[in-house]
Each structure stands twice: as structure tokens, then as C-alpha cells.
Design a protein around this motif. Structure first.
Motif: not given
Length: 827
Positions: A54-59, A91-92, A105-107
Motif C-alpha cells: 500500500p502507498v499513502s499520501d504521506e509517503e 502534491w506540489l 481520491g487523488t491518484s
């Protein structure tokens, strides 16, 4: 190797972009995939499959921050892959502080592909070199360029490949057929340098430019597709472009900061690899960097042409296996002084002092160009003891003129370009009580008042009685010339001497000579301290400066301590004056003063202060700040309590707390009180609470003090044994048992235990010590109660009694006893 895509009813450029996006984003195995509309959650699952977890936004945010990629780099890479650059904006925005979180929901799939790719693409930046310490000694020209993070040497990531780029193993070709045949292929060049197109066969493309690839593809494809031909009657068309570029492994060795093998992009040049290696070391050359390919030198790079002229035509595009070699530097000289870029420079054959000055950016405008000085190491055959260097003074005023003789330099030369002197020969300096102090030009016959007028004139508080001119003598000492600045009745200066070069004029202002007045205020005010003394200042003014009186201030009087100002020595140092205060100086909670009387009509407002006066406001005797104590443990109502009277005792406080609970253990009460040494330490006070409760008002019923803390524990059935025993522990209390019983239960004394100093602390805090005893007999100690603590200290090596001392005591005692018995027997 290839991938075949199904037919898509679209225009060729759009088809090309979609294929590049899908192929690079998913890094799928070489099999066909169909483009479908996918939701953000599906894209996230695809990204997690790429990572294998799994991948998180923080990572994603953390990896983006650590990647070294700028926002522009990320957008360019997405655009190069045929994706929307705006996909990176959520993200930026977080990384650049415009947003606090990535919208739900952002990919992350487009960014995961960039961060997770095994081979670096051309847009990937090498991680910036680790922080380095400043170089010792003078800077080496050009070295600073490689010691900071920059993208200056990174290959271009946008647009088509350069015309001279030659295809090689690992490059990806995208072939699109339109017209009668609509088909798209992604072709990866094999290790042997060829690609395979279905129904066409194997085609060798290694070493060809893109134009050469198009020619060979046209020859082979036209033989397979009849509609593919040159001319207006063609019905089948094709286009080929580069997708992902190959990577090359190159070696950077020699005198570089980090010699190693490096993986670089297909467009990388020698400068790209050199930057990743940290550039030449302090001993490395900047003028003869060699690129070896297949055992031969294919390029020699002079970095000075790039650094000084911006020309990089010698920078060669690297191939797999190339070696970039940096040899040691030769013919270095050091340039210092009034030049634009002082430092250490590396000279080549034919370069002289004129060339060196051009490399340094030229001389500073303040340079003294009549000569430069060269410190030169003598040749070995010309040296003698104490004579290893010589100084050469070289005139350089006409150095840039045509036909000037070249001035050659030798390795190790140190060239100094001197600057002109800072001081002007015809200046005078004015400081002090003028409007514009500073330096002024001087001509023959210039007088004092002319310079003072040019300095804006005298300040209003100038001391007219005396100014000073300090004149420089021939022996470089100064002589003081006193001057009166007064004027006569007609306004003419009383003195107006002629000035000389380098004179310094000092004009004094009364403010600089006057002692700055100070008054102080302390006691019951909000902001006690030292304040400036101002003319007309009164006690009321000082109280206001100190933030006003505190609640409870004594209004009958304030004490003013005044220094006695007499010339003769007396026993009296200060005198104390009393000033009545008034309720007008007491402010209520709303911030206003009582309306009964104005402050200006009070006695404090009529009492002027003098310099060094000290005002003290006392606390009213009848005012006490509310003080509290805390009760905890086995009482009915534990918590903080205010002390109600000055004579309130412990028994009264416990009564207010509702008394003890049935579980209370009064013998173990703990009373903690602040130490009187001002350190704030809390000390335990021994209290016999059962006696206090049975005999209130007894001397054991202590008076309460602010900050007291009383804790009534529940019953403690054990006795604790600490210190120099075999097993410090808690031992169940045994009625009537002595200290030795509990020490035996703890394993007995250790060899280093001091049995004569055993300490017993009762549950209520009182302490008893066994004592030294007499000779070999130990002192007695009371029996422990429940909750007591037994402490066995260790022996003090410096406090032992030696055998000789014991023998002397026994002998003396025996002699005394014998003498007494003999005297008794005679009677």
C-alpha cells in the motif's frame, strides 16, 4: 522486443501520446493492453501493485521531497510521458505550502512511476552532493560550480532528441502507422542493436541517427505495405520517435571528489557525469579532462572555455563504457588582491599574466596598476639557505595595450594586485556636534569655520567653550590644538585657524558630556526597576512608568532614598524622605482611576525626583496574598485549601478536609514543606499525627505555612530495606521485631556495609540513627513501624578506626583503671 496495440480511431499525434503515457506509467510486461477509463481508486491500486505494498499520501510527499526533483522537473517528466502536468499539482501544492493536504481520491499513479522507476530517465536529477566543509586555503577557480546542487549539467528532457543522437541498445522507439493501416508499436532496441516488427522482421538500428532510422524503416515497411510510398498518391503513412531513452554506465576516475561508476541518461555528456562525481578535487585539472572510449582518447575538455566563455562544444555525449579521466593539475598560480575573482588558476602553454587577469574578470576599479607583485619560488639550483623565494615587482599599466611584452608566469607563482589607499591625501575629518559629520576635502587656506559650514553647522547643544583639532605630526603622532567656537558681537568667529591635511576636528555636544540620569522604584508596584530621570519628574510619574501600584500597596507613605551630595566626607550617605500616596494612584479592574481625586492634585505629583533617587512602595501590613496548601490521600475531601488565619494548624486543616477515612494510616502522614534556603527544595517534616488528632493545639500540631503539602496514605504493611544489603526489598511488618530482623530478611549486611550508621525513617518522616556506640558495642535503635524505611549506608574508607587506634584506647583505659584501683587500695 515490441508491444502491439489494438486499432484506435484517432489521429496519429494523439495516439502517440496515449501510448507513451500508458507504457511508461504502468511499466507493464511486454504484452498488449487496452486503454480504458479508470477511476482514481483503480489507479491507486495499480500504483500499489507497482510498489508491491500500500502507498499513502504521506509517503508520496516524503519521496517527492527526497527525490531532488523540482516542481518544473516533475511537470516536464509528466508531459514527456504524455500525461497532464497538472496531475502533480495536488502534491506540489502541499510541498510548497499552498495546501495542507492532498484532496481525497487523488491518484498517485503518475508520480509513483516517476519515483519507482529502476533506470533513471533523462529528467532524473542526481542527488545533490552531501554538504561539504569549506575548502581550506584560497578558492580554486571553477571548483565552487561543482560543490553546490545545480541542474546546469543535466541533459535536456523536453523536445525531440538532438539531430546527432545515435540510437543504441535500451532505447525505445515508438512506431505509428496510419492510413490504410492503423497500428502502433513500442520497440525496444535489443542488446545486439535491432528491433523486430511483426510481419516485417528484424531491423538493425544501432548507431543510426533518427533520420537514418526513418530511412531504413521506410525501405523495410514499404516492402510490406504497398500504400507506403513517397509522393502524393501514398495511402499509408508512418512516424517514428524516441520514447524512453537508454541509460549508459560510465566511469569517472582520477582526481575527482567521488570516483566511481555512474548510470547516466542517453543524452548525458561528460559534464553530466563529472558533476555527479562532484567535479575535480583540489588537486584535479580543469583544463585537460579526457574522455576515453575503446582505449582511445576521443575528446579533451577544457572547462575554462565553458566557465569563461559559455562554450561547451568540446563536451562529448557519452556512450556505454566511456571513461572520464581527470589528471592532476599542472602549472597553477595564485592570484589575490584587487581583482574580480581572486583564487588559484591553472594555466596552459602560452598563457601569461595578461591571460590570468582576463580569467579573473579583470582588475577591481580600486586596483593600483602601476605594478603587481609576484612571489616566485626559485629554481633548485638558485636556492640558498633562507633564500627560496624572490619578489618581483612588475609594471602592468600598459599590459592591455597592443604590442605589450608578454609577462610569463611559472608554476607556484603568487600574484598580488594591490589596491589604492583608502585615505585621501587632502581630507579632514569632522566628528561630534555637527549635522553631517564625516570627511571633507581640503584646499590651500581652508579654515575651520568653512569646514564646519560644509558639515551643516553646529548642533544647538554644542559646547562652545572648547573644541579640539588633532593634527598629524611628521613622526605620525598627533598634537592637540584647543579652539574656542564662540563668536563676537558682530558674529565673527573668535578663532578660525587654517586647517592642514589629515586634521581631525572634534566638536563636543552637551548631551555627550552629561551623565544620564537614573531613578529606581521597587516594592509593591507592577514593574519595579530602573528608569531614566527626566526633568520635572515626580513620584507619581515614576509610579505610572512602573505600571501603577499593585493591589494591597501601602498608601500612607512611600519612602524616597536620596543620595547626599556634599563635597566633604560625612557619616551620612543617604537621607530618607516620606511621600504620602493617594488612592488616585490605585487603578480598578476596568483600567480607570477612582474619580474622587485627580492624580495631579496628589502629594506624589508635587514631589520632584532628583537623579539617583530610589523610591520604595511597601505592602500594607493588613494585606496578605492568598496562600494555599494541598491535602491528598485518605481524607474525605482532598484538594487545595486556602489558609484562613495566621494561626491555623494542621488539625484544623484536616477537619476542614472532612477528617480521615477509615482506610487512613495516620502514623504514615507525609508533610512536605519548602526549604528555607531559597532553593525551592521540598523537605519532609516528621509529624506525630495520632497525637495531633488526640491533642489539638499541642506543640506537635504545627502551624501551616504557604505551600505545605499533606498526604495521608492508606495502611502500609511493609518495611523497606535499602542500601548495602544483599537484596534490598520490602519485608512484611512484624510487631516487636527490631531492625536486625528486617536486615536479615533482606539477606544481611554486605561486606562494605556500615552497621554502626544504620538509619531508620519512620512512616511519619522522623529519623533515628543507631549511632557509633562505644568500642565494639553498637548503639541501640528503635523498632520500625509499618511503612518505615531502613537505610544501611556503606562504610567511608576515610572514617575507619585502625587497630593501632583501638589498641591505644584499650591500653589507655586499662592504665586509667589500674591507677584508680591502686589509689583505692591505699585507702
Amino acid at each position: 522486443m515490441m508491444r502491439t496495440m489494438p486499432k484506435l480511431r484517432t489521429r496519429a499525434p494523439l495516439l502517440l501520446g496515449i501510448l507513451a503515457c500508458v507504457a511508461t506509467l504502468l511499466a507493464a510486461p511486454m504484452e498488449s493492453r487496452t486503454l480504458e477509463a479508470q477511476t482514481p481508486e483503480e489507479l491507486r491500486r495499480m500504483a500499489e501493485q507497482e510498489l508491491g505494498r500500500p502507498v499513502s499520501d504521506e509517503e508520496i510527499l516524503r519521496r517527492l521531497q527526497a527525490s531532488g526533483l523540482s516542481a518544473a522537473d516533475i511537470r516536464r517528466e509528466l508531459e514527456r510521458r504524455g500525461q497532464d502536468p497538472a496531475a502533480a499539482d495536488p502534491w506540489l501544492d502541499v510541498l510548497e505550502g499552498r495546501s495542507s493536504a492532498v484532496p481525497a481520491g487523488t491518484s498517485p499513479a503518475p508520480l509513483v512511476e516517476i519515483l519507482n522507476q529502476e533506470a533513471p530517465s533523462e529528467v532524473r536529477r542526481a542527488e545533490p552532493p552531501p554538504p561539504v566543509e569549506p575548502d581550506p586555503g584560497p578558492p580554486i577557480f571553477g571548483r565552487e560550480l561543482f560543490r553546490r546542487a545545480t541542474t546546469e549539467f543535466q541533459p535536456l528532457a523536453m523536445g525531440p532528441a538532438p539531430p546527432g543522437y545515435r540510437v543504441g541498445p535500451g532505447d525505445e522507439l515508438i512506431l505509428v502507422l496510419t492510413g490504410d493501416v492503423e497500428q502502433a508499436y513500442e520497440l525496444t532496441v535489443s542488446r545486439e542493436g535491432w528491433v523486430v516488427i511483426p510481419d516485417v522482421g528484424q531491423i538493425t538500428v544501432q548507431g543510426r541517427t533518427m533520420e537514418g532510422v526513418r530511412d531504413v524503416l521506410f525501405q523495410r515497411l514499404s516492402a510490406r505495405f504497398s500504400g507506403l510510398r513517397r509522393g502524393p498518391d501514398a495511402t499509408t503513412f508512418f512516424d517514428v520517435s524516441l520514447g524512453r531513452l537508454r541509460t549508459n554506465e560510465v566511469f569517472v576516475i582520477g582526481d575527482v571528489e567521488r570516483p566511481a561508476a555512474y548510470t547516466v541518461g542517453g543524452l548525458a555528456t561528460a559534464l553530466t557525469a563529472l558533476y555527479q562525481a562532484g567535479g575535480p578535487s583540489r588537486s584535479g585539472s580543469f583544463r585537460e579532462i579526457r574522455v576515453n572510449r575503446g582505449g582511445e582518447v576521443v575528446a579533451t575538455i577544457d572547462l575554462y572555455r565553458y566557465l569563461l566563455e559559455g562554450r561547451a562544444h568540446e563536451d562529448l555525449r557519452l556512450e556505454h563504457g566511456d571513461i572520464v579521466f581527470v589528471p592532476p593539475a599542472r602549472h597553477r598560480v595564485e592570484l589575490s588582491g584587487a581583482v574580480v575573482r581572486p583564487g588559484i588558476y591553472e594555466l596552459r602553454a602560452g598563457e601569461d599574466l595578461r591571460s590570468l587577469l582576463r580569467m579573473s574578470g579583470g582588475v577591481d576599479p580600486a586596483a593600483e596598476l602601476r605594478q603587481v607583485q609576484v612571489a616566485r619560488i626559485l629554481p633548485l639550483e638558485e636556492r640558498a639557505p633562507g633564500r627560496d623565494r624572490v619578489l618581483l615587482d612588475i609594471p602592468v599599466r600598459d599590459l592591455d595595450q597592443a604590442g605589450a611584452e608578454p609577462i610569463p608566469l611559472q608554476e607556484g607563482d603568487r600574484i598580488s594586485v594591490f589596491a589604492v589607499l583608502d585615505d585621501a591625501a587632502n581630507q579632514v575629518r569632522v566628528s561630534g556636534a555637527v549635522w553631517r559629520p564625516g570627511d571633507f576635502g581640503l584646499t590651500d587656506g581652508t579654515r575651520l569655520w568653512e569646514v564646519l559650514d560644509r558639515a551643516g553647522g553646529l548642533l544647538p547643544d554644542v559646547v562652545e567653550g572648547r573644541a579640539q583639532i588633532q593634527r598629524l605630526q611628521d613622526d605620525w603622532t598627533r598634537r592637540l590644538i584647543p579652539v574656542t567656537l564662540g563668536v563676537d558681537r558682530e558674529g565673527r568667529p573668535l578663532e578660525n585657524p587654517v586647517l592642514e591635511a589629515q586634521d581631525e576636528i572634534l566638536v563636543y555636544a552637551a548631551r555627550d558630556l552629561r551623565e544620564e540620569g537614573r531613578v529606581s522604584i521597587g516594592g509593591w508596584v507592577r514593574e519595579p526597576g530602573v528608569y531614566p530621570h527626566l526633568a520635572g519628574m515626580t513620584v507619581a510619574d515614576l509610579v505610572l512608568m512602573a505600571g501603577g501600584l499593585r493591589t494591597g500597596a501601602y498608601l500612607e507613605r512611600a519612602d524616597v532614598s536620596r543620595v547626599v551630595r556634599v563635597q566633604e566626607r560625612t557619616d551620612t550617605l543617604t537621607e530618607t524622605l516620606s511621600v504620602p500616596l493617594d488612592s488616585a494612584l490605585v487603578f480598578d479592574g476596568a483600567g480607570g482611576a477612582p474619580a474622587e481625586r485627580a492624580i495631579s492634585s496628589t502629594a506624589a505629583a508635587d514631589f520632584p525626583l532628583e537623579n539617583l533617587d530610589a523610591v520604595f512602595i511597601r505592602r500594607a501590613p493588613g494585606f496578605e496574598v492568598r496562600e494555599r496548601v494541598v491535602v491528598s490521600g485518605e481524607v474525605a475531601f482532598p484538594g487545595p485549601y486556602s489558609i484562613t488565619t495566621r494561626s491555623e494548624r494542621l488539625s484544623e486543616l484536616l477537619e476542614r478536609a472532612g477528617g480521615l477515612t477509615p482506610e487512613a494510616y495516620p502514623e504514615g502522614v507525609q508533610l512536605w514543606r519548602a526549604s528555607r534556603d531559597g532553593t525551592g527544595a521540598q523537605l519532609r517534616v516528621g509529624v506525630d499525627l495520632p497525637r495531633v488528632l488526640s491533642r489539638p493545639g499541642d506543640r506537635n500540631d504545627l502551624l501551616l505555612e504557604p505551600g505545605d503539602s499533606i498526604h495521608v496514605p492508606s495502611f502500609i504493611p511493609t518495611v523497606e530495606v535499602r542500601g548495602a544489603v544483599a537484596a534490598p526489598t520490602l519485608v512484611l511488618h512484624r510487631p516487636g521485631a527490631g531492625v536486625d530482623h528486617y536486615i536479615r530478611q533482606a539477606g544481611g549486611y554486605l561486606q562494605r556495609a556500615d552497621e554502626r550508621r544504620v538509619r531508620l525513617q519512620f512512616a511519619n518522616g522522623e529519623v533515628a540513627t543507631r549511632g557509633r556506640g562505644f568500642l565494639f558495642f553498637r548503639g541501640r535503635i528503635p523498632r520500625p513501624d509499618p511503612g518505615a524505611v531502613i537505610v544501611v549506608p556503606e562504610e567511608d574508607p576515610s572514617d575507619g578506626v585502625e587497630f593501632r587506634e583501638v589498641l591505644a584506647i584499650v591500653t589507655s583505659t586499662a592504665t586509667a583503671v589500674g591507677t584508680i584501683l591502686l589509689a583505692v587500695s591505699r585507702f
